[in-house]
Structures are given as C-alpha cells and as structure tokens.
Design a protein around this motif. Sequence first.
Motif, short mmCIF file in Angstrom:
data_model
loop_
_atom_site.label_atom_id
_atom_site.label_comp_id
_atom_site.label_asym_id
_atom_site.label_seq_id
_atom_site.Cartn_x
_atom_site.Cartn_y
_atom_site.Cartn_z
N CYS A 1 0.83 -1.22 0.00
CA CYS A 1 0.00 0.00 0.00
C CYS A 1 0.86 1.26 0.00
O CYS A 1 0.56 2.21 -0.72
N CYS A 2 1.90 1.25 0.80
CA CYS A 2 2.75 2.44 0.86
C CYS A 2 3.50 2.68 -0.44
O CYS A 2 3.67 3.83 -0.84
N TRP A 3 3.93 1.62 -1.10
CA TRP A 3 4.67 1.81 -2.34
C TRP A 3 3.75 2.10 -3.53
O TRP A 3 4.10 2.88 -4.41
N LEU A 4 2.57 1.48 -3.56
CA LEU A 4 1.66 1.71 -4.68
C LEU A 4 0.91 3.04 -4.56
O LEU A 4 0.69 3.73 -5.56
N ILE A 5 0.49 3.38 -3.36
CA ILE A 5 -0.34 4.58 -3.17
C ILE A 5 0.46 5.71 -2.55
O ILE A 5 0.43 6.85 -3.03
N GLY A 6 1.18 5.42 -1.49
CA GLY A 6 1.88 6.47 -0.75
C GLY A 6 3.08 7.06 -1.45
O GLY A 6 3.30 8.27 -1.41
N ALA A 7 3.88 6.22 -2.10
CA ALA A 7 5.12 6.70 -2.72
C ALA A 7 4.90 7.76 -3.81
O ALA A 7 5.59 8.78 -3.80
N PRO A 8 3.95 7.57 -4.74
CA PRO A 8 3.75 8.63 -5.74
C PRO A 8 3.28 9.95 -5.13
O PRO A 8 3.72 11.02 -5.55
N LEU B 1 -17.71 2.33 10.11
CA LEU B 1 -16.77 2.53 9.01
C LEU B 1 -16.22 3.96 9.04
O LEU B 1 -15.02 4.18 8.86
N GLY B 2 -17.09 4.92 9.27
CA GLY B 2 -16.64 6.31 9.38
C GLY B 2 -15.70 6.52 10.56
O GLY B 2 -14.69 7.22 10.44
N LYS B 3 -16.02 5.90 11.68
CA LYS B 3 -15.17 6.02 12.88
C LYS B 3 -13.79 5.42 12.63
O LYS B 3 -12.77 6.04 12.93
N SER B 4 -13.76 4.22 12.06
CA SER B 4 -12.47 3.58 11.81
C SER B 4 -11.67 4.34 10.74
O SER B 4 -10.44 4.42 10.82
N THR B 5 -12.36 4.91 9.77
CA THR B 5 -11.67 5.70 8.74
C THR B 5 -11.06 6.96 9.36
O THR B 5 -9.92 7.32 9.06
N LEU B 6 -11.81 7.63 10.23
CA LEU B 6 -11.29 8.82 10.91
C LEU B 6 -10.08 8.47 11.77
O LEU B 6 -9.08 9.21 11.77
N MET B 7 -10.13 7.35 12.46
CA MET B 7 -8.99 6.92 13.27
C MET B 7 -7.79 6.58 12.38
O MET B 7 -6.65 6.90 12.73
N PHE B 8 -8.03 5.95 11.24
CA PHE B 8 -6.95 5.58 10.32
C PHE B 8 -6.28 6.83 9.74
O PHE B 8 -5.05 6.90 9.65
N VAL B 9 -7.09 7.82 9.35
CA VAL B 9 -6.53 9.06 8.79
C VAL B 9 -5.76 9.82 9.87
O VAL B 9 -4.69 10.38 9.61
N SER B 10 -6.27 9.84 11.10
CA SER B 10 -5.55 10.48 12.20
C SER B 10 -4.22 9.79 12.46
O SER B 10 -3.20 10.45 12.69
N MET B 11 -4.24 8.46 12.42
CA MET B 11 -3.00 7.72 12.59
C MET B 11 -2.02 8.03 11.46
O MET B 11 -0.82 8.18 11.68
N GLY B 12 -2.53 8.18 10.24
CA GLY B 12 -1.68 8.54 9.11
C GLY B 12 -1.04 9.91 9.30
O GLY B 12 0.12 10.11 8.95
N ALA C 1 -3.10 8.55 3.97
CA ALA C 1 -3.95 7.59 4.69
C ALA C 1 -5.39 7.66 4.19
O ALA C 1 -6.07 6.63 4.07
N PHE C 2 -5.87 8.86 3.86
CA PHE C 2 -7.23 9.02 3.33
C PHE C 2 -7.38 8.32 1.99
O PHE C 2 -8.38 7.63 1.75
N VAL C 3 -6.40 8.46 1.12
CA VAL C 3 -6.47 7.79 -0.19
C VAL C 3 -6.45 6.27 -0.01
O VAL C 3 -7.22 5.55 -0.67
N ILE C 4 -5.59 5.77 0.88
CA ILE C 4 -5.56 4.33 1.15
C ILE C 4 -6.91 3.88 1.70
O ILE C 4 -7.43 2.82 1.30
N ALA C 5 -7.50 4.66 2.60
CA ALA C 5 -8.81 4.31 3.17
C ALA C 5 -9.90 4.30 2.10
O ALA C 5 -10.74 3.40 2.07
#
Length: 166
Positions: A54-61, A133-144, A84-88
């Motif tokens: 995920c980090c190399w396909l989405i995050g690196a560019p 799903l919204g809660k876990s997405t918000l937590m994932f983006v915050s973690m990112g 993190a938002f794009v990955i989510a």
Amino acid sequence: MSTKLAYSRKQLVRAVNLSALLGWACISIPIALQSNIGVLIWAAILGLPIAFLCCWLIGAPILKYAMKKEMGWLGAIYWGGAIAFVIAIVSIALGRHRGWRQSLDPNFYFQFGGGEYVREVDGMLTSYGWLMLGKSTLMFVSMGAIVGLLVWWIVRNPTDASNTEA
C-alpha cells in the motif's frame, strides 16, 4: 529538463519504508496487546507485505510529489493524513464492491454483528455499519497524520540545492 528537489531519492525510500513500518505497528501492536501477543507473528506475516504494498503503490507517488518542496511539520501532518485518506478510500471502495457483489448472490447469506448492533447484512452495510466505518476511517486518517509527523521528524533534513532529477 531537470527539477530541483528538496529531498533525495534515498530520503523518499526511507520515508516510504518507515511509513509502512510505523503504519503497520500502529495497527498491529494494539490488536496484539488486546488479544494475544502471538497474533503479532501472524500480523507480521500477513500485514507487513500489505503495508509495504500500500505504501509503495499509493503512498510513494503522493509522497514523491509532496517532497519536491521542503516540508514543515504542518505539511507532514497534512500529507500523512492525505495518503492515509487515499488508502482508506481505496479500501472502502474495494470492500463496498465486494459487498455489492455478495448482495447480488441469492445463495449468499451473511450477517456481521448481532442484536441491535448489526454492521452488515448480505454484504450491505447497515446504518450502524456506516457509522463504524466512518469512525475507523477517521482513526486511520488520524493515525496517518501522526505517522506523517513522525516520518518527517526522522527524515526532515533536506538535501542541498544541487539535488536534481531528470
């Protein structure tokens, strides 16, 4: 035509790899501590390749674009959260596509959750499922965003102005 970059390729590689490791740790370690520390072995076997992919396909560019200019701590938080938002969003789209396909199969029956807290029925999310799903997405983006800040803190020394890329 060459453009001057604020960060070297080595710093980009280090930032992407560090992001994958920190992101994996932020998700896997709390799960392992909650359930069983032996889960960490399986989380490493299955989770680390997914984190790096995920980090190399989405995050690196995205990070390559963001690292063209010198970045401050607010930029690191912004870009970490954005990646993190794009990955989510990709994960949600794939999951909802799978759920839609399951809902079309008349032989498929599945219910995730029980009682009044049912999250998913036949592949379709319930109201509570969308909320979770919204809660876990918000937590994932915050973690990112936090991982972005940590990575910036470690990799922040920009190279000299002579760094160019064709």
